[in-house]
Write a protein that holds these residues in place. Structure first.
Motif, short mmCIF file in Angstrom:
data_model
loop_
_atom_site.label_atom_id
_atom_site.label_comp_id
_atom_site.label_asym_id
_atom_site.label_seq_id
_atom_site.Cartn_x
_atom_site.Cartn_y
_atom_site.Cartn_z
N MET A 123 17.37 -0.83 7.88
CA MET A 123 16.77 -2.13 7.57
C MET A 123 17.79 -3.25 7.59
SD MET A 123 14.52 -0.67 4.41
CE MET A 123 13.98 -2.27 3.85
N GLY A 124 19.08 -2.92 7.59
CA GLY A 124 20.11 -3.95 7.56
C GLY A 124 20.46 -4.36 6.15
N SER A 125 20.79 -5.64 5.95
CA SER A 125 21.19 -6.14 4.64
C SER A 125 20.79 -7.61 4.53
CB SER A 125 22.71 -5.98 4.46
OG SER A 125 23.42 -6.73 5.44
N THR A 126 20.97 -8.18 3.34
CA THR A 126 20.66 -9.59 3.14
C THR A 126 21.85 -10.27 2.47
OG1 THR A 126 19.68 -9.27 0.94
CG2 THR A 126 18.22 -9.10 2.86
N ARG A 127 21.98 -11.56 2.69
CA ARG A 127 23.04 -12.32 2.03
C ARG A 127 22.61 -12.82 0.66
NH1 ARG A 127 28.21 -11.56 3.77
NH2 ARG A 127 27.89 -10.55 5.78
N ALA A 128 21.33 -12.86 0.42
CA ALA A 128 20.82 -13.29 -0.87
C ALA A 128 20.47 -12.06 -1.72
CB ALA A 128 19.58 -14.16 -0.69
N ALA A 129 20.50 -12.23 -3.03
CA ALA A 129 20.19 -11.14 -3.96
C ALA A 129 18.67 -10.97 -4.05
CB ALA A 129 20.79 -11.42 -5.32
N GLU A 130 18.09 -10.42 -2.98
CA GLU A 130 16.65 -10.25 -2.91
C GLU A 130 16.32 -8.85 -2.42
OE1 GLU A 130 15.83 -13.44 -0.25
OE2 GLU A 130 16.23 -12.26 1.56
N GLU A 131 15.15 -8.37 -2.79
CA GLU A 131 14.73 -7.03 -2.42
C GLU A 131 14.11 -7.01 -1.04
OE1 GLU A 131 12.02 -5.88 -5.48
OE2 GLU A 131 13.63 -5.27 -6.86
N MET A 132 14.42 -5.97 -0.28
CA MET A 132 13.78 -5.74 1.02
C MET A 132 12.66 -4.72 0.85
SD MET A 132 17.09 -5.45 3.61
CE MET A 132 17.95 -4.18 2.64
N ASP A 133 11.58 -4.91 1.59
CA ASP A 133 10.54 -3.89 1.64
C ASP A 133 10.46 -3.32 3.05
OD1 ASP A 133 9.12 -5.71 3.19
OD2 ASP A 133 7.69 -6.23 1.62
N GLU A 134 9.47 -2.48 3.30
CA GLU A 134 9.38 -1.77 4.58
C GLU A 134 9.21 -2.70 5.77
OE1 GLU A 134 8.48 1.20 1.43
OE2 GLU A 134 7.93 -0.89 1.80
N SER A 135 8.79 -3.93 5.54
CA SER A 135 8.56 -4.86 6.64
C SER A 135 9.84 -5.56 7.09
CB SER A 135 7.53 -5.92 6.24
OG SER A 135 8.05 -6.76 5.21
N HIS A 136 10.93 -5.36 6.37
CA HIS A 136 12.17 -6.06 6.70
C HIS A 136 12.73 -5.56 8.03
CE1 HIS A 136 16.42 -7.33 6.41
NE2 HIS A 136 15.96 -8.28 5.61
N ALA A 137 12.93 -6.48 8.97
CA ALA A 137 13.42 -6.10 10.31
C ALA A 137 14.93 -5.87 10.28
CB ALA A 137 13.09 -7.20 11.31
N PHE A 138 15.36 -4.89 11.04
CA PHE A 138 16.79 -4.61 11.17
C PHE A 138 17.50 -5.84 11.71
CE2 PHE A 138 20.41 -2.63 13.50
CZ PHE A 138 21.02 -2.03 12.42
N ASN A 139 18.59 -6.26 11.06
CA ASN A 139 19.18 -7.56 11.38
C ASN A 139 20.69 -7.52 11.61
OD1 ASN A 139 20.01 -7.03 8.79
ND2 ASN A 139 19.18 -8.92 7.88
N LEU A 140 21.24 -6.35 11.93
CA LEU A 140 22.68 -6.24 12.13
C LEU A 140 23.00 -6.12 13.62
CD1 LEU A 140 23.55 -3.73 9.26
CD2 LEU A 140 23.55 -6.24 9.19
N GLN A 141 23.99 -6.85 14.05
CA GLN A 141 24.44 -6.81 15.44
C GLN A 141 25.69 -5.93 15.55
OE1 GLN A 141 22.80 -8.29 17.99
NE2 GLN A 141 21.24 -8.94 16.49
#
Length: 345
Positions: A123-141
């Motif tokens: 799923m990748g990661s986020t820069r903000a302190a927020e929760e990811m759910d199953e809909s979160h798209a992979f975002n790492l290059q």
């Protein structure tokens, strides 16, 4: 009447061996797929009338097909849990081609239900302190090899589901707990911490992870097999904590090193590059690499398991309890030198 069996791939590994044990304790008949030469220390005491060893290689379809004889269910847990290697194919091939070959063998056998172990790494990661759910798209290059392997292997599994195979995917977060004999990269970081004198401090970065207990993940797998909807993914997460809270909790449990100064993104990237360079020259597995530092050191892999809780009845214990169980297991089995172990509270 022919006895119905369940095959577990990666059965000698951390999650796989705990899953085999849990299934046997539930009264199921389990085939444990292991590679020749694998350590069987965590399978040796299981009753042979309910647990049989099957030798094979997940990248070699006919060996999986043979192991699946008399089976109606499959847990595909196997992967090379290694973050980095000078030859990335040693990580990518077992994950991607191993999943493809295993699912093809299962298709040929007409397996009734399949649970595939992915990871929140897909799923990748986020820069903000927020929760990811199953809909979160992979975002790492251009991610590290292990991260890419989980993303691509999951794509293979979901494509098989789209084509009609009865596949359910689970995504565990950072797994800790008893039974990590190798240890895994997450477990090795904990062992390294236990060797750190209390007089020192541990540099930290911003960001955080979701800490989950291995036995909660195992129960999540079983829930996915019993109740999971084909073609769906389910996050099996734990308690979301910052890296600072992780070290602070470990310090409180053990009396060892406290969190130290917060490293900048640039500094932690330099550390990752140096560790990777050292591993390239002298061998071994770096604790951190340039890509891991870039993608995770100042980022969050916080997740919500609400979907699994609602659909599967999934539950997880607090991070403190999970970490304490893991610490105790490593200490009791001699993973920490005696002098260092005596420092632990």
């Amino acid at each position: 009447m022919t006895q119905s069996w369940t095959l577990v791939t990666g059965a000698s590994g951390f999650v796989g061996s705990r899953l085999v044990r849990a299934l046997v304790e539930r009264g199921e008949h389990v085939k444990a797929l292991v590679r020749p030469g694998s350590s069987l220390r965590h399978l040796a005491d299981l009753p042979t009338d309910r647990c049989k060893l099957a030798y094979g290689d997940i990248t070699v379809e006919h060996t999986v097909f043979r192991a699946l004889a008399s089976c109606t269910r499959l847990y595909h847990v196997a992967s090379n849990f290694k973050m980095w290697d000078p030859d990335p194919e040693t990580i990518l091939r077992p994950a991607i081609e191993g999943t493809r070959a295993t699912l093809e063998a299962a298709r040929r056998r007409g397996i009734e239900k399949i649970v595939v172990t992915s990871s929140v790494a897909a799923m990748g990661s986020t820069r903000a302190a927020e929760e990811m759910d199953e809909s979160h798209a992979f975002n790492l290059q251009d991610p590290e090899a292990y991260v890419l392997s989980k993303y691509e292997a999951e794509r293979v599994a979901l494509e098989a589901a789209d084509e009609g195979q009865p596949v359910v995917v689970v995504r565990p977060s950072a797994i800790y707990g008893p039974g990590d004999w190798k240890p895994t990269p997450t477990g090795q970081s904990l062992v390294n911490y236990l060797k750190t004198p209390p007089s020192l401090s541990i540099p930290v970065t911003d960001g955080g992870i979701s800490v989950v207990d291995v036995d909660d993940v195992v129960e999540g797998h079983i829930g996915a097999m019993e109740k999971g909807t084909v073609g769906e993914t389910y996050i099996l997460g734990g308690e979301n904590i910052t890296y600072h809270q992780l070290i602070d909790t470990l310090a409180d449990i053990t009396g060892l090193a406290l969190p130290g100064r917060v490293l900048s993104e640039g500094m932690i990237g330099l550390v990752g590059s140096l560790m990777e360079m050292k591993a390239s020259w002298f061998g071994g597995d770096p604790q951190l690499t340039r890509k891991l530092a870039r993608d995770y050191a100042c980022a969050y892999v916080w997740v919500t398991s609400e979907k699994a809780e609602s659909a599967l009845g999934y539950q997880h214990r607090p991070a403190r309890q999970t970490l304490a169980r893991a610490v105790r297991w490593y200490l009791e089995r001699g993973y920490v030198p005696e002098k260092a172990a005596r420092r632990v509270r």
